[in-house]
Write a protein that holds these residues in place. Sequence first.
Motif, PDB file in Angstrom:
ATOM      1  N   ALA A   1      -6.729   8.249  -0.781  1.00 46.27           N
ATOM      2  CA  ALA A   1      -5.291   8.287  -0.548  1.00 46.27           C
ATOM      3  C   ALA A   1      -4.980   8.915   0.803  1.00 46.27           C
ATOM      4  CB  ALA A   1      -4.596   9.057  -1.674  1.00 46.27           C
ATOM      5  N   GLN A   2      -5.683   9.979   1.145  1.00 50.46           N
ATOM      6  CA  GLN A   2      -5.484  10.623   2.433  1.00 50.46           C
ATOM      7  C   GLN A   2      -5.777   9.655   3.579  1.00 50.46           C
ATOM      8  OE1 GLN A   2      -4.926  14.114   3.407  1.00 50.46           O
ATOM      9  NE2 GLN A   2      -4.048  14.324   1.363  1.00 50.46           N
ATOM     10  N   ASP A   3      -6.865   8.908   3.456  1.00 49.68           N
ATOM     11  CA  ASP A   3      -7.248   7.962   4.502  1.00 49.68           C
ATOM     12  C   ASP A   3      -6.180   6.891   4.675  1.00 49.68           C
ATOM     13  OD1 ASP A   3      -8.995   6.569   6.369  1.00 49.68           O
ATOM     14  OD2 ASP A   3      -9.377   5.170   4.733  1.00 49.68           O
ATOM     15  N   MET A   4      -5.728   6.312   3.561  1.00 48.66           N
ATOM     16  CA  MET A   4      -4.727   5.248   3.656  1.00 48.66           C
ATOM     17  C   MET A   4      -3.405   5.772   4.207  1.00 48.66           C
ATOM     18  SD  MET A   4      -5.350   2.885   0.248  1.00 48.66           S
ATOM     19  CE  MET A   4      -5.520   4.240  -0.916  1.00 48.66           C
ATOM     20  N   ALA A   5      -2.983   6.937   3.737  1.00 48.46           N
ATOM     21  CA  ALA A   5      -1.712   7.484   4.212  1.00 48.46           C
ATOM     22  C   ALA A   5      -1.778   7.798   5.703  1.00 48.46           C
ATOM     23  CB  ALA A   5      -1.348   8.730   3.411  1.00 48.46           C
ATOM     24  N   GLY A   6      -2.906   8.345   6.153  1.00 42.77           N
ATOM     25  CA  GLY A   6      -3.048   8.659   7.565  1.00 42.77           C
ATOM     26  C   GLY A   6      -3.008   7.416   8.433  1.00 42.77           C
TER      27      GLY A   6
ATOM     28  N   GLY B   1       8.131   5.306   9.600  1.00 42.03           N
ATOM     29  CA  GLY B   1       8.752   6.604   9.343  1.00 42.03           C
ATOM     30  C   GLY B   1       8.533   7.054   7.914  1.00 42.03           C
ATOM     31  N   GLU B   2       8.679   6.123   6.961  1.00 43.42           N
ATOM     32  CA  GLU B   2       8.435   6.453   5.553  1.00 43.42           C
ATOM     33  C   GLU B   2       6.975   6.822   5.334  1.00 43.42           C
ATOM     34  OE1 GLU B   2       8.848   4.294   1.152  1.00 43.42           O
ATOM     35  OE2 GLU B   2       9.615   3.299   2.954  1.00 43.42           O
ATOM     36  N   ALA B   3       6.074   6.098   5.994  1.00 47.27           N
ATOM     37  CA  ALA B   3       4.649   6.396   5.872  1.00 47.27           C
ATOM     38  C   ALA B   3       4.334   7.781   6.434  1.00 47.27           C
ATOM     39  CB  ALA B   3       3.827   5.331   6.588  1.00 47.27           C
ATOM     40  N   ALA B   4       4.949   8.111   7.577  1.00 49.21           N
ATOM     41  CA  ALA B   4       4.722   9.423   8.173  1.00 49.21           C
ATOM     42  C   ALA B   4       5.240  10.532   7.263  1.00 49.21           C
ATOM     43  CB  ALA B   4       5.383   9.502   9.549  1.00 49.21           C
ATOM     44  N   ASP B   5       6.376  10.295   6.601  1.00 46.88           N
ATOM     45  CA  ASP B   5       6.904  11.289   5.658  1.00 46.88           C
ATOM     46  C   ASP B   5       5.934  11.505   4.499  1.00 46.88           C
ATOM     47  OD1 ASP B   5       9.185  11.685   7.132  1.00 46.88           O
ATOM     48  OD2 ASP B   5      10.432  10.317   5.943  1.00 46.88           O
ATOM     49  N   LEU B   6       5.392  10.410   3.973  1.00 47.32           N
ATOM     50  CA  LEU B   6       4.416  10.530   2.885  1.00 47.32           C
ATOM     51  C   LEU B   6       3.188  11.301   3.358  1.00 47.32           C
ATOM     52  CD1 LEU B   6       3.313   9.811   0.055  1.00 47.32           C
ATOM     53  CD2 LEU B   6       2.417   7.693   1.067  1.00 47.32           C
ATOM     54  N   ALA B   7       2.684  10.966   4.540  1.00 47.51           N
ATOM     55  CA  ALA B   7       1.506  11.636   5.067  1.00 47.51           C
ATOM     56  C   ALA B   7       1.754  13.128   5.226  1.00 47.51           C
ATOM     57  CB  ALA B   7       1.094  11.009   6.399  1.00 47.51           C
TER      58      ALA B   7
ATOM     59  N   THR C   1       0.834  -1.201   0.000  1.00 50.34           N
ATOM     60  CA  THR C   1       0.000   0.000   0.000  1.00 50.34           C
ATOM     61  C   THR C   1       0.863   1.243   0.000  1.00 50.34           C
ATOM     62  OG1 THR C   1      -1.723  -1.176   1.236  1.00 50.34           O
ATOM     63  CG2 THR C   1      -1.843   1.230   1.213  1.00 50.34           C
ATOM     64  N   LEU C   2       1.868   1.274   0.860  1.00 57.60           N
ATOM     65  CA  LEU C   2       2.762   2.434   0.926  1.00 57.60           C
ATOM     66  C   LEU C   2       3.517   2.618  -0.380  1.00 57.60           C
ATOM     67  CD1 LEU C   2       4.165   4.713   2.452  1.00 57.60           C
ATOM     68  CD2 LEU C   2       5.759   3.017   3.373  1.00 57.60           C
ATOM     69  N   HIS C   3       4.019   1.522  -0.940  1.00 65.73           N
ATOM     70  CA  HIS C   3       4.762   1.607  -2.209  1.00 65.73           C
ATOM     71  C   HIS C   3       3.882   2.198  -3.303  1.00 65.73           C
ATOM     72  CE1 HIS C   3       7.231   0.497  -5.639  1.00 65.73           C
ATOM     73  NE2 HIS C   3       6.200  -0.173  -6.132  1.00 65.73           N
ATOM     74  N   LEU C   4       2.645   1.741  -3.397  1.00 68.40           N
ATOM     75  CA  LEU C   4       1.762   2.193  -4.472  1.00 68.40           C
ATOM     76  C   LEU C   4       1.332   3.635  -4.265  1.00 68.40           C
ATOM     77  CD1 LEU C   4      -0.188  -1.138  -4.771  1.00 68.40           C
ATOM     78  CD2 LEU C   4       1.144  -0.085  -6.617  1.00 68.40           C
ATOM     79  N   LEU C   5       1.105   4.047  -3.032  1.00 63.99           N
ATOM     80  CA  LEU C   5       0.789   5.452  -2.768  1.00 63.99           C
ATOM     81  C   LEU C   5       1.975   6.346  -3.128  1.00 63.99           C
ATOM     82  CD1 LEU C   5      -1.154   5.357   0.630  1.00 63.99           C
ATOM     83  CD2 LEU C   5      -2.072   5.933  -1.628  1.00 63.99           C
ATOM     84  N   THR C   6       3.175   5.861  -2.868  1.00 65.17           N
ATOM     85  CA  THR C   6       4.365   6.630  -3.231  1.00 65.17           C
ATOM     86  C   THR C   6       4.489   6.748  -4.738  1.00 65.17           C
ATOM     87  OG1 THR C   6       5.464   5.881  -1.205  1.00 65.17           O
ATOM     88  CG2 THR C   6       6.863   6.783  -2.936  1.00 65.17           C
TER      89      THR C   6
ATOM     90  N   SER D   1      -0.054  16.166   3.266  1.00 67.72           N
ATOM     91  CA  SER D   1      -0.914  16.787   4.292  1.00 67.72           C
ATOM     92  C   SER D   1      -2.027  15.872   4.719  1.00 67.72           C
ATOM     93  CB  SER D   1      -1.496  18.114   3.765  1.00 67.72           C
ATOM     94  OG  SER D   1      -0.464  18.990   3.420  1.00 67.72           O
ATOM     95  N   ALA D   2      -1.758  14.573   4.824  1.00 65.77           N
ATOM     96  CA  ALA D   2      -2.773  13.626   5.276  1.00 65.77           C
ATOM     97  C   ALA D   2      -3.001  13.774   6.763  1.00 65.77           C
ATOM     98  CB  ALA D   2      -2.342  12.197   4.965  1.00 65.77           C
ATOM     99  N   PRO D   3      -4.252  13.688   7.225  1.00 66.29           N
ATOM    100  CA  PRO D   3      -4.499  13.720   8.669  1.00 66.29           C
ATOM    101  C   PRO D   3      -3.902  12.498   9.340  1.00 66.29           C
ATOM    102  CG  PRO D   3      -6.483  13.100   7.482  1.00 66.29           C
ATOM    103  CD  PRO D   3      -5.470  13.483   6.457  1.00 66.29           C
TER     104      PRO D   3
END
Length: 404
Positions: free
Chosen positions: A373-378, A390-396, A352-357, A400-402
């Motif tokens: 995308a915002q929901d998944m990243a958050g 940490g990578e997920a938090a950087d993407l969020a 999921t993280l790879h594809l969002l990136t 600007s994902a909540p």
Amino acid sequence: MVDQQPPTSGQRVQRLRIAVGLSQKHLAGLSGLSPTTVKFIENGRRSLTLRAAQQLAPHLGVHDLADLFGPTVTLSLDGRPSHPAVDDVRRALTAWHITVAGEPERPDYLRGAVDSAWQTWHTSRHQRTEAGLVLPGLLDATQRAARLHTGDDRRTSLALLAQAYHLAQAYLAWHGDRELCWLTVDRGMAAALDADDPLAIAQSCWYAAHLLRAVGRSEEALARLAEARALIEPHVADGGTEWAEMLADLHLCMALTRARTGDQGAWSDWDAARQVVERALPAGYVGLRTRVSRPLVDVYAVMCAVDLGDPDEAQRRAHALDPASIPSTERRGRHYVELARSADLAGAREATLHLLTRAEATSPETVRYSPAAQDMAGRLAREAPAAIRGEAADLARRISAPQG
């Protein structure tokens, strides 16, 4: 004594659903959400958004959203990210031309301007910023032309005005006021009806169906799409490619609308679209404004499988589709978001993280303004394994994902 944790929003939805005697599938049908969405809200695999809560509440006997979110949760009605150009587009939509003078732009010039705007929408990585720059002037020019021209030039100008409103709807869909989206739908339909142009009317029905589906009125969306099909089908055999393109797009919209209510009949509509594209459109054909093409049909197959809650089928459909073949940067970004949704359904957080990136790299604004995308990243930023959190938090943060 062990402190009891307060119920999550999903648990609250589940308890209320059981209390009123509804199955997940029945609640989904009533609210306009997919059964998979209801299931994943209840089990915590998907956040309960304000929009979903508003769709669910009437059918759960809820009059106060605190019953769903809890009494201590503060909800902001301005929580959706808004694009900087929204105010300029709003002013253009609500600037009524009471007195109009001067020479209007010729229809052929306006057609070039509208087509150029749509081309930019599909090719720019920052399509919302680019559209936000041109929309105010495009709306003004097409509004003036529709007022000042007469005869056939007026009808052509009205059809182009409808297209300008459709582009405004595409721009506003994820970050504009809901009232503005309804305004673009209504204005686009009125312009198309005044033009008395079957293609323009069918296109307006297509755009209206998207908004009707988004607010849980899927049956009305399907009714409008059926009416549009009745306008278009008699012309496909003897008309040009634009008639077949429109018919295929109507079938695709019907397929997605059915899929989002959990209706397996979506595949019948999808197959009808596939047959139109393969039999009535030249190989390699790509619609200028809709991007109807053979790759787009495959994109819709993935979307339908995801909305029907079948990640295995979504992966199977996606396996043979090269994202580079998708003839729209915006649609390619959305495709990666859909693949991320499929991975999310399967519980594959790294994928999921790879594809969002990948989606962000393809079209940053598609990800920044996509609720899914915002929901998944958050959720990844809060819940992903430590190795990727940490990578997920950087993407969020980048989008600007909540993060809760």
